[in-house]
Design a protein around this motif. Structure first.
Motif, PDB file in Angstrom:
ATOM      1  N   ASN A  88      20.834  34.598  40.345  1.00 14.60           N
ATOM      2  CA  ASN A  88      20.634  33.543  41.368  1.00 14.60           C
ATOM      3  C   ASN A  88      19.071  33.435  41.359  1.00 14.60           C
ATOM      4  O   ASN A  88      18.394  34.131  42.024  1.00 14.60           O
TER       5      ASN A  88
ATOM      6  N   PRO B  32      30.373  36.870  40.280  1.00 19.84           N
ATOM      7  CA  PRO B  32      29.902  35.577  40.603  1.00 19.84           C
ATOM      8  C   PRO B  32      29.411  35.479  41.845  1.00 19.84           C
ATOM      9  O   PRO B  32      28.539  34.347  42.210  1.00 19.84           O
ATOM     10  N   SER B  33      29.890  36.396  42.769  1.00 22.79           N
ATOM     11  CA  SER B  33      29.464  36.158  44.206  1.00 22.79           C
ATOM     12  C   SER B  33      29.527  37.624  44.757  1.00 22.79           C
ATOM     13  O   SER B  33      30.228  38.350  44.939  1.00 22.79           O
TER      14      SER B  33
ATOM     15  N   LYS C 246      24.184  42.890  50.976  1.00 19.46           N
ATOM     16  CA  LYS C 246      23.384  41.930  49.828  1.00 19.46           C
ATOM     17  C   LYS C 246      21.948  41.785  50.235  1.00 19.46           C
ATOM     18  O   LYS C 246      21.645  41.497  51.384  1.00 19.46           O
TER      19      LYS C 246
ATOM     20  N   ASN D 245      28.298  42.699  37.183  1.00 15.02           N
ATOM     21  CA  ASN D 245      27.860  41.250  37.227  1.00 15.02           C
ATOM     22  C   ASN D 245      29.017  40.661  37.747  1.00 15.02           C
ATOM     23  O   ASN D 245      30.342  40.774  37.363  1.00 15.02           O
TER      24      ASN D 245
ATOM     25  N   GLU E 171      24.532  39.684  41.377  1.00 13.01           N
ATOM     26  CA  GLU E 171      24.748  38.033  40.980  1.00 13.01           C
ATOM     27  C   GLU E 171      23.445  37.437  40.781  1.00 13.01           C
ATOM     28  O   GLU E 171      22.310  37.405  41.406  1.00 13.01           O
TER      29      GLU E 171
END
Length: 129
Positions: free
Chosen positions: A125, A79-80, A99, A77, A123
């Motif tokens: 989202n 953040p970006s 990605k 995991n 990430e």
């Protein structure tokens, strides 16, 4: 920088187990560890591995092996995904799959470290499309 703002270490939050015969693998892991393995909603040929609740190891998935050299994949995991893909390259690793969105859940990228091991960045989202 105060201690409360210090970055936390990234954690492994998910894993995927590829299998030549998923039903055989489900039986093996279910009997061995007592994991509950059930179909993952909205994803054909992919099962959710429940390792035992919120205090257990991370949950994971079980899927049909996509290629002969495919091994267990750990998801870390971050953040970006975009920023960490850049860090992977900066520190000598490679990006194997850029990605990619998992609709309504998040993004992942598959990477290779300096020792030729693969791992995935993840990430969260909910707006992923």
């Amino acid at each position: 920088m105060s201690k409360s703002k210090k970055n936390k270490a990234a954690r492994i939050i998910w894993f995927d187990i590829p299998a030549d015969e998923p039903e055989r693998a489900k039986a093996f892991y279910g009997k061995l560890f007592g994991w509950k393995i059930t179909p993952f909603p909205g994803m054909a040929d992919y099962s959710h591995i429940d390792t035992g609740g919120p205090d257990a190891s991370p949950d994971g998935g079980l899927m049909k092996r996509l290629h002969p050299s495919q091994t267990i994949m750990s998801y870390v995991n971050v953040p970006s995904v975009t920023k960490f893909m850049a860090k992977v390259k900066k520190f000598g690793g490679n990006i194997c799959k850029p990605k990619t969105a998992v609709k309504g859940i998040g993004y992942f990228a598959i990477c290779q470290d300096t020792e030729n091991n693969t791992f995935a960045l993840w990430e969260n989202n909910e707006r992923a499309k």
